[in-house]
Design a protein around this motif. Structure first.
Motif, PDB file in Angstrom:
ATOM      1  N   VAL A  17       0.846  -1.189   0.000  1.00 41.38           N
ATOM      2  CA  VAL A  17       0.000   0.000   0.000  1.00 41.38           C
ATOM      3  C   VAL A  17       0.884   1.242   0.000  1.00 41.38           C
ATOM      4  N   GLY A  18       0.260   2.386  -0.301  1.00 39.71           N
ATOM      5  CA  GLY A  18       1.016   3.634  -0.271  1.00 39.71           C
ATOM      6  C   GLY A  18       0.855   4.504  -1.494  1.00 39.71           C
ATOM      7  N   GLY A  19       0.446   3.909  -2.627  1.00 36.64           N
ATOM      8  CA  GLY A  19       0.250   4.719  -3.825  1.00 36.64           C
ATOM      9  C   GLY A  19       1.533   5.415  -4.242  1.00 36.64           C
ATOM     10  N   THR A  20       1.468   6.724  -4.392  1.00 31.51           N
ATOM     11  CA  THR A  20       2.634   7.522  -4.761  1.00 31.51           C
ATOM     12  C   THR A  20       3.813   7.240  -3.847  1.00 31.51           C
ATOM     13  N   TRP A  21       3.527   7.069  -2.570  1.00 30.73           N
ATOM     14  CA  TRP A  21       4.609   6.893  -1.602  1.00 30.73           C
ATOM     15  C   TRP A  21       5.129   5.466  -1.555  1.00 30.73           C
ATOM     16  N   TYR A  22       4.487   4.550  -2.245  1.00 34.91           N
ATOM     17  CA  TYR A  22       5.057   3.230  -2.454  1.00 34.91           C
ATOM     18  C   TYR A  22       6.055   3.287  -3.605  1.00 34.91           C
ATOM     19  N   TRP A  23       5.682   3.971  -4.688  1.00 32.46           N
ATOM     20  CA  TRP A  23       6.516   4.003  -5.888  1.00 32.46           C
ATOM     21  C   TRP A  23       7.652   5.020  -5.794  1.00 32.46           C
ATOM     22  N   ASN A  24       7.394   6.185  -5.243  1.00 36.87           N
ATOM     23  CA  ASN A  24       8.396   7.259  -5.219  1.00 36.87           C
ATOM     24  C   ASN A  24       9.326   7.102  -4.019  1.00 36.87           C
ATOM     25  N   ARG A  25      10.323   6.236  -4.186  1.00 35.60           N
ATOM     26  CA  ARG A  25      11.260   5.962  -3.089  1.00 35.60           C
ATOM     27  C   ARG A  25      12.680   6.342  -3.482  1.00 35.60           C
ATOM     28  N   TYR A  26      12.810   7.273  -4.384  1.00 36.52           N
ATOM     29  CA  TYR A  26      14.126   7.749  -4.818  1.00 36.52           C
ATOM     30  C   TYR A  26      14.824   8.490  -3.665  1.00 36.52           C
ATOM     31  N   PRO A  27      16.149   8.624  -3.732  1.00 40.34           N
ATOM     32  CA  PRO A  27      16.865   9.344  -2.673  1.00 40.34           C
ATOM     33  C   PRO A  27      16.354  10.779  -2.519  1.00 40.34           C
ATOM     34  N   GLY A  28      16.004  11.148  -1.308  1.00 37.55           N
ATOM     35  CA  GLY A  28      15.541  12.508  -1.043  1.00 37.55           C
ATOM     36  C   GLY A  28      14.042  12.683  -1.096  1.00 37.55           C
ATOM     37  N   ALA A  29      13.288  11.631  -1.447  1.00 35.88           N
ATOM     38  CA  ALA A  29      11.826  11.752  -1.556  1.00 35.88           C
ATOM     39  C   ALA A  29      11.239  12.184  -0.218  1.00 35.88           C
ATOM     40  N   ARG A  30      10.483  13.260  -0.253  1.00 39.07           N
ATOM     41  CA  ARG A  30       9.957  13.850   0.982  1.00 39.07           C
ATOM     42  C   ARG A  30       8.740  14.695   0.636  1.00 39.07           C
ATOM     43  N   CYS A  31       7.784  14.783   1.546  1.00 41.28           N
ATOM     44  CA  CYS A  31       6.600  15.607   1.323  1.00 41.28           C
ATOM     45  C   CYS A  31       6.913  17.068   1.620  1.00 41.28           C
ATOM     46  N   ASP A  32       6.335  17.977   0.820  1.00 39.37           N
ATOM     47  CA  ASP A  32       6.555  19.403   1.067  1.00 39.37           C
ATOM     48  C   ASP A  32       5.384  20.044   1.812  1.00 39.37           C
ATOM     49  N   VAL A  33       4.552  19.202   2.409  1.00 45.31           N
ATOM     50  CA  VAL A  33       3.487  19.655   3.311  1.00 45.31           C
ATOM     51  C   VAL A  33       3.846  19.170   4.711  1.00 45.31           C
ATOM     52  N   GLU A  34       3.643  19.999   5.705  1.00 47.48           N
ATOM     53  CA  GLU A  34       4.017  19.614   7.068  1.00 47.48           C
ATOM     54  C   GLU A  34       3.282  18.336   7.492  1.00 47.48           C
ATOM     55  N   SER A  35       3.995  17.505   8.215  1.00 49.03           N
ATOM     56  CA  SER A  35       3.509  16.160   8.536  1.00 49.03           C
ATOM     57  C   SER A  35       2.157  16.163   9.248  1.00 49.03           C
ATOM     58  N   LEU A  36       1.944  17.084  10.166  1.00 49.50           N
ATOM     59  CA  LEU A  36       0.684  17.112  10.904  1.00 49.50           C
ATOM     60  C   LEU A  36      -0.497  17.436  10.003  1.00 49.50           C
ATOM     61  N   ASP A  37      -0.227  18.142   8.910  1.00 47.60           N
ATOM     62  CA  ASP A  37      -1.292  18.446   7.953  1.00 47.60           C
ATOM     63  C   ASP A  37      -1.433  17.344   6.909  1.00 47.60           C
ATOM     64  N   TYR A  38      -0.343  16.607   6.676  1.00 50.28           N
ATOM     65  CA  TYR A  38      -0.358  15.575   5.645  1.00 50.28           C
ATOM     66  C   TYR A  38      -0.689  14.227   6.280  1.00 50.28           C
ATOM     67  N   SER A  39      -1.839  14.165   6.889  1.00 54.92           N
ATOM     68  CA  SER A  39      -2.259  12.928   7.550  1.00 54.92           C
ATOM     69  C   SER A  39      -3.777  12.910   7.621  1.00 54.92           C
ATOM     70  N   PHE A  40      -4.331  11.733   7.870  1.00 58.57           N
ATOM     71  CA  PHE A  40      -5.782  11.570   7.900  1.00 58.57           C
ATOM     72  C   PHE A  40      -6.389  12.285   9.104  1.00 58.57           C
ATOM     73  N   SER A  41      -7.626  12.768   8.923  1.00 58.94           N
ATOM     74  CA  SER A  41      -8.328  13.443  10.019  1.00 58.94           C
ATOM     75  C   SER A  41      -9.676  12.796  10.316  1.00 58.94           C
ATOM     76  N   PHE A  42      -9.921  11.580   9.753  1.00 58.63           N
ATOM     77  CA  PHE A  42     -11.234  10.956   9.937  1.00 58.63           C
ATOM     78  C   PHE A  42     -11.361  10.225  11.264  1.00 58.63           C
ATOM     79  N   ASP A  43     -10.250  10.043  11.991  1.00 54.79           N
ATOM     80  CA  ASP A  43     -10.304   9.288  13.235  1.00 54.79           C
ATOM     81  C   ASP A  43      -9.432   9.984  14.273  1.00 54.79           C
ATOM     82  N   GLU A  44     -10.057  10.458  15.355  1.00 58.37           N
ATOM     83  CA  GLU A  44      -9.320  11.228  16.359  1.00 58.37           C
ATOM     84  C   GLU A  44      -8.248  10.396  17.046  1.00 58.37           C
ATOM     85  N   ALA A  45      -8.526   9.133  17.328  1.00 62.98           N
ATOM     86  CA  ALA A  45      -7.542   8.284  18.002  1.00 62.98           C
ATOM     87  C   ALA A  45      -6.299   8.121  17.132  1.00 62.98           C
TER      88      ALA A  45
END
Length: 220
Positions: A27-55
């Motif tokens: 699983v992972g979609g883009t983040w399964y395939w894009n594993r080149y050196p330096g691959a990183r999200c340019d959105v802050e981690s707390l914003d780049y995550s699911f919000s459908f479940d508080e736990a």
């Protein structure tokens, strides 16, 4: 990817039986395939995550301000396991045809390995950059060296230390790769058509106090 996992979660919540067909071996979609050196999200981690479940929001701890690919993939693996999504995901299943059957009022999907699935509804959570662009460069087929595409980087990685490397393109991927690979390689040549505007990310380890403050706001 993010959208496929959430779509499966929501379909279950709504009472549908659902199946995800995934071309990758994980699983992972883009983040399964894009594993080149330096691959990183340019959105802050707390914003780049699911919000459908508080736990889920409260329990997952990001280690950096801008998460690297391996950490995002661990997060998506965690989501798939936490909500028992894998039992309705068929990996290594490349869809080769999708047909609307008028008589049955539904869809029929065929995969490369001969699997057939029928459904009343079909959601294409394939993203907008699913198929890598391999430029038709004269002579590329007879090139004696190694050729890699960042969107299909070998999962085991590539040893770049001491090698002569050329990279074509300087989009966000190119910028990430160049800045990561440059200290390792013996010689690096970058072929650039159009310069990109880029700013320092000021990435840093996650601040526990700041993280706790943000997560407290989620609960309000």
């Amino acid at each position: 990817g993010f959208s496929g996992l959430y779509a499966l979660y929501r379909m279950r919540e709504l009472g549908f039986s659902a199946l995800v067909l995934e071309a990758g071996d994980g699983v992972g979609g883009t983040w399964y395939w894009n594993r080149y050196p330096g691959a990183r999200c340019d959105v802050e981690s707390l914003d780049y995550s699911f919000s459908f479940d508080e736990a889920l929001e409260q329990e997952w701890e990001w280690t950096e301000r801008y998460p690297p690919q391996p950490e995002i993939r661990r997060y998506l693996d965690h989501v798939a396991d936490r909500f028992d999504l894998r039992r309705d995901i068929r990996l290594s299943s490349t869809v080769t045809s999708l047909t609307w059957e008028e008589a049955d009022n539904g869809w029929t999907a065929q995969t490369r390995d001969g699997f057939t699935a029928t459904a009343t509804y079909c959601i294409l959570a394939t993203g907008m950059l699913t198929v890598p662009n391999r430029p038709d460069i004269p002579g590329i087929d007879s090139f004696a060296g190694d050729v890699f595409h960042t969107a299909r980087w070998p999962e085991g990685g590539v040893e770049l230390s001491g090698r002569t490397v050329a990279i074509i393109g300087t989009g966000s991927t190119g910028i990430q790769f160049v800045t990561t690979a440059a200290p390792e390689v013996d010689r690096l040549t970058v072929f650039q058509r159009t310069p990109n505007f880029s700013l320092p990310a000021f990435n840093r380890p996650a601040d526990p106090e700041h993280t706790a403050e943000i997560k407290a706001g989620y609960r309000e």
